[in-house]
Design a protein around this motif. Sequence first.
Motif, mmCIF file in Angstrom:
data_model
loop_
_atom_site.group_PDB
_atom_site.id
_atom_site.type_symbol
_atom_site.label_atom_id
_atom_site.label_comp_id
_atom_site.label_asym_id
_atom_site.label_seq_id
_atom_site.Cartn_x
_atom_site.Cartn_y
_atom_site.Cartn_z
ATOM 1 N N VAL A 170 -3.847 8.566 -8.400
ATOM 2 C CA VAL A 170 -3.867 7.971 -9.624
ATOM 3 C C VAL A 170 -3.438 8.564 -10.873
ATOM 4 N N GLN A 171 -2.661 7.903 -11.620
ATOM 5 C CA GLN A 171 -2.105 8.590 -12.915
ATOM 6 C C GLN A 171 -2.497 8.144 -14.148
ATOM 7 N N VAL A 172 -3.553 8.752 -14.667
ATOM 8 C CA VAL A 172 -4.179 8.188 -15.920
ATOM 9 C C VAL A 172 -3.130 8.208 -17.122
ATOM 10 N N VAL A 173 -2.794 7.071 -17.750
ATOM 11 C CA VAL A 173 -2.177 7.309 -19.113
ATOM 12 C C VAL A 173 -2.911 7.144 -20.106
ATOM 13 N N ASP B 147 4.667 5.928 -5.253
ATOM 14 C CA ASP B 147 5.282 7.209 -6.187
ATOM 15 C C ASP B 147 4.381 7.063 -7.327
ATOM 16 N N VAL B 148 3.929 6.040 -7.714
ATOM 17 C CA VAL B 148 3.336 5.944 -9.282
ATOM 18 C C VAL B 148 2.242 5.029 -8.949
ATOM 19 N N LEU B 149 0.762 5.335 -9.447
ATOM 20 C CA LEU B 149 -0.367 4.434 -9.295
ATOM 21 C C LEU B 149 -0.871 4.504 -10.632
ATOM 22 N N LEU B 150 -1.611 3.496 -10.804
ATOM 23 C CA LEU B 150 -1.941 3.251 -12.258
ATOM 24 C C LEU B 150 -3.323 2.485 -12.115
ATOM 25 N N ASP C 148 -6.981 18.861 -12.355
ATOM 26 C CA ASP C 148 -7.361 17.477 -11.799
ATOM 27 C C ASP C 148 -6.056 16.432 -12.353
ATOM 28 N N LYS C 149 -5.701 15.786 -11.427
ATOM 29 C CA LYS C 149 -4.402 14.840 -12.041
ATOM 30 C C LYS C 149 -5.388 13.623 -12.614
#
Length: 263
Positions: free
Chosen positions: A17-20, A67-70, A251-252
């Motif tokens: 998961v990518q945190v914005v 590829d991108v998880l939000l 940590d991503k």
Amino acid sequence: MGEQLWQTRWNTVLDNVQVVNDPADEQRLLAALSTPERATVLGFVNAHALNLVAGDGEFCRTLAAADVLLRDGSGMAILYRRIGLAPGLNMNGTDFIPRLLARYKGRRVAFWGTQEPALSAAAARSEALWGVKPVSLHDGFAEVDTYLALAQALQPELIVLGMGMPKQEAVAARLAASGVPCLIVCGGAILDFLGGKVARAPGWLRRLGGEWVFRLVKEPRRLFMRYVVGNPMFLLRTGMFSPRPAPGGEDKRRGNSQNRRHR
């Protein structure tokens, strides 16, 4: 199911998961997603997704492979704070996907999901508001091969899937594997929202993280298991969850979309 298995699955998804962090970070993400160099899957992780992941290993693998998880929703914010991480912006698809559609002005878009008349209404509204060019409309109840054939024949630059979990994630994975160079968005109920079949909660309630309450009141039968049963289960698991450090050093889960790979 053993306790270790569901925690392993949650960790597998959360590792990706990518945190914005802020609006500038969001703009960078929008720019990257509007110019995909290859087939790219965009997915969203909310409390319902993690509840499904806990009991479904195949869905866990498919979701984590996006590829991108939000991060989507107030439940996920609770989870992030529980494990000592800043949740960043709430990147729910209902708000983010229209911003993405605006980046595809004048470009070929396929809308696959829900059913008529909401499907045509969603496509027409998207064309009117954001200037996209709908090249394919199809309900969300076909076999995967139907969507693969449409993608190969029509070559859309953006595919918006509104089939619900876990089907849309499975379809997205197959589309990506077929090699059609486009962005594939797992949009949940986005086509129902755009098509006027489902109403949004008032702004003040959305800001409080309570849109799920509004949706439950509107559709109590359909959403009873998801919210009345699912939300307490999610909170129980959140209290029991033991995170592991994400692989790759920093940590991503702490954010920074610049470090997230766009495969």
